[in-house]
Design an enzyme around this catalytic site. Structure first.
Site, PDB file in Angstrom:
ATOM      1  N   TYR A  64      -2.335  -3.170  -3.165  1.00 15.53           N
ATOM      2  CA  TYR A  64      -2.212  -3.041  -1.711  1.00 15.53           C
ATOM      3  C   TYR A  64      -2.508  -1.629  -1.215  1.00 15.53           C
ATOM      4  CZ  TYR A  64       2.934  -1.991  -2.291  1.00 15.53           C
ATOM      5  OH  TYR A  64       4.163  -1.490  -2.622  1.00 15.53           O
ATOM      6  N   GLU A  65      -2.710  -1.561   0.122  1.00 17.36           N
ATOM      7  CA  GLU A  65      -3.162  -0.342   0.812  1.00 17.36           C
ATOM      8  C   GLU A  65      -4.519   0.130   0.282  1.00 17.36           C
ATOM      9  OE1 GLU A  65      -1.697   0.083   3.393  1.00 17.36           O
ATOM     10  OE2 GLU A  65       0.084  -1.060   2.876  1.00 17.36           O
ATOM     11  N   GLY A  66      -5.373  -0.802  -0.052  1.00 16.80           N
ATOM     12  CA  GLY A  66      -6.681  -0.474  -0.623  1.00 16.80           C
ATOM     13  C   GLY A  66      -6.578  -0.477  -2.124  1.00 16.80           C
TER      14      GLY A  66
END
Length: 576
Positions: A432-434
């Site tokens: 997550y978050e890239g």
């Protein structure tokens, strides 16, 4: 096993490794004196040990659940969060004019590290609110700031970010959620969002959703996205709560780990929202939240690595299994910690926790210096270190948690020991978050649009330190200097590639190679700061530099191979 907050480690890193003294020397952060820093770290350490750590297993064994449209959180989580909020910790780095303490981001990074180590499921909640606070501080109008920031900073309300949709994950530009102007300055928000961490809870107060959506005249892709504040309860002008908004939790995701953190499918059905920033400029505001989150997700990885390491060390120090090579000798314990391979695993875990934590705190220091001075060099440094801190921190968390299972042996596969929970909980952080692959692509593309200037500045800094170390400790200084030269050559190759796909093909090994060298640098600084000529930090640095730093060679050899061999096998051949 009782969790022990690594307060002394943060103190040492701030004083000797990551140049926190530069932050404290600025006018903006003049209050961050050694006494203040020590007091903050000590109190946060106590909170993580006495309040959060006892909730770690509760979150896994008594997961969040959805009952009649209401999210019920794990036993003790509401009380744990209230202790956190009542201590004022949500506003540690928040703007003082709205009730925050205004202290450096570096201290909030230490806070997030210790909370993640003690109970990641609950520690994830403040991280999201911190990101929303920063987005509002930079992009909201004064009226919205005055209405929302005091409540968020006090922890009375919490925040989320709503990006992902079933068809739009990393490709945010594919989102379909709609925002219709209502003619009174508000918007009707409709659409479904998935993977919304802490999208609801039973802590009381309001849940403030930052939602990406499209206006009717929006251009396709990311250029047409706007950001809206969509609270669970409508907010009256005096800050009191009004009627429930037209949104609901459809379901909770069933996850590999982080069972105590409710990850929601959210549905917005004409919900009332307010624009954050300008129309069609939502990605700029959302990226403020995401960049904050990317560093903090890396810190989550470091924190879990700390927790997993402490659990493995405690188990290895107690478990007796066969005759050990140190049986009856000075320093011998008779437990499996005396076996060479177990000692190797534990030393690797400890060395990598230090390296990844130092990289994350160095990034936080750069963010503080950017905020305090406005200098472009600090901004570029923070931007360059962010993808490395995120990816290496989370990769370290995953590897250390997996190694912790191995140290536990068969007992690690048994849920009662809690060792497996670290591995399950941390696994999502590289996604997550890239994803970490996206972080690496960002590093070799966007972060090298300067022709590699910031990369070379960091390499010059590392080589200067290594040259200073050559006289006092040549066995450590020389390998770090040589590794930096190898990294310089790989960087030159990256900058020279006109085809970005050739860079992307080696981006992840390049990032890992860069992180390995940075880790060597920070271990070397720690050894040089040690009063003893061969003290414990020097011995740990020697272990890292002799055994782990050489991995940079294989990483960087792969990094400069280009993309051709990745496509040499067709999809059909891969399927054969």
């Amino acid at each position: 096993m009782a969790f022990r907050a690594p307060v002394s480690e943060f103190t040492f890193l701030c004083e000797h490794v990551v140049d926190f003294d530069k932050v404290a020397a600025t006018e903006m952060f003049a209050e961050a004196t050694p006494d203040t820093v020590e007091a903050v770290l000590t109190e946060v350490g106590r909170l993580s040990e006495e309040v959060f750590a006892p909730l770690q297993r509760n979150g896994d064994l008594d997961p969040a659940r959805l009952e009649n449209g209401v999210v019920r959180t794990s036993r003790g989580f509401a009380e744990g969060f209230r202790a956190f909020a009542d201590g004022g910790w949500m506003g540690l780095s928040g703007p003082a004019e709205y009730g925050g303490m205004g202290l450096p981001i570096t201290l909030t990074s230490a806070l997030n590290d210790m909370l993640s180590a003690s109970c990641l499921s609950l520690g994830l909640n403040p991280l999201l609110t911190q990101g929303q606070i920063e987005a509002l501080e930079h992009h909201a109008n004064d009226e919205m700031k005055a209405l929302y920031l005091p409540k968020l900073l006090s922890g009375e309300w919490t925040g989320t970010m709503n990006l992902t949709e079933p068809q739009a994950g990393s490709d945010v530009g594919a989102l379909r959620s709609r925002a219709e102007p209502k003619g009174d300055g508000t918007y009707a928000i409709s659409g479904q969002k998935i993977f919304i961490s802490w999208g609801d809870h039973d802590f009381g107060g309001n849940v403030c959703h930052a939602v990406l959506a499209r206006l009717p005249d929006a251009a396709p892709g990311t250029r047409g996205i706007s950001l809206f504040m969509v609270p669970k309860y409508l907010v009256n002008p005096d800050g009191s709560l009004g009627d429930a908004n037209s949104l609901r939790v459809v379901s909770l995701e069933h996850k590999l780990g982080l069972h105590g953190s409710p990850t929601c499918v959210m549905e917005y059905d004409g919900a009332t929202g307010w624009l954050i920033g300008e129309e069609h400029k939502g990605m700029a505001a959302m990226f403020t939240m995401m960049n904050n989150a990317r560093l903090n997700v890396g810190i989550q990885g470091v924190g879990v690595a700390e927790g997993a390491y402490q659990a493995a060390l405690a188990y290895a120090s107690d478990r007796k299994q066969g005759r050990t090579p140190l049986e009856g000798k000075p320093g011998g314990t008779g437990s499996i910690v005396d076996h060479a391979d177990v000692r190797r695993m534990l030393a690797t875990m400890k060395a990598d926790v230090f390296a990844s934590r130092a990289i994350a705190l160095a990034c936080a220091v750069a963010l503080d210096m950017q905020k305090a001075t406005g200098e472009a060099e600090w901004s570029a440094r923070a931007a360059f270190l962010t993808p490395i801190a995120k990816a290496f921190g989370t990769e370290t968390g995953i590897c250390v948690a997996e190694t912790g299972l191995q140290v536990h042996g068969g007992m690690g596969f048994i849920e009662e020991t809690g060792a497996a929970q670290y591995s399950r909980d941390v696994r999502v952080t590289s996604i997550y978050e890239g994803t970490n692959g996206i972080q690496a692509m960002d590093l070799v593309a966007r972060k090298m649009m300067d022709g590699g200037e910031m990369a070379y500045a960091l390499l010059d800094e590392i080589e200067t330190c290594a040259e200073q170390a050559r006289d006092r400790m040549p066995e450590l200084g020389e390998p770090v200097w040589q590794a930096t030269e190898t990294l310089r050559e790989a960087t030159e190759w990256m900058v020279a590639q006109g085809d970005l796909n050739d860079r992307f093909a080696g981006s992840m090994p390049y990032l890992m190679g860069f992180a390995r060298v940075l880790g060597g640098y920070y271990h070397l600084k720690a050894a040089m700061a040690e009063a003893e000529t061969d003290g414990p930090r020097t011995r740990l640095a020697r272990f890292y530099i002799k055994r782990l730093l050489p991995q940079h060679q294989s990483y960087l050899a792969e990094a400069v191979e280009g993309a051709a061999d990745l496509y040499a096998l067709s999809v059909e051949e891969l399927s054969a």
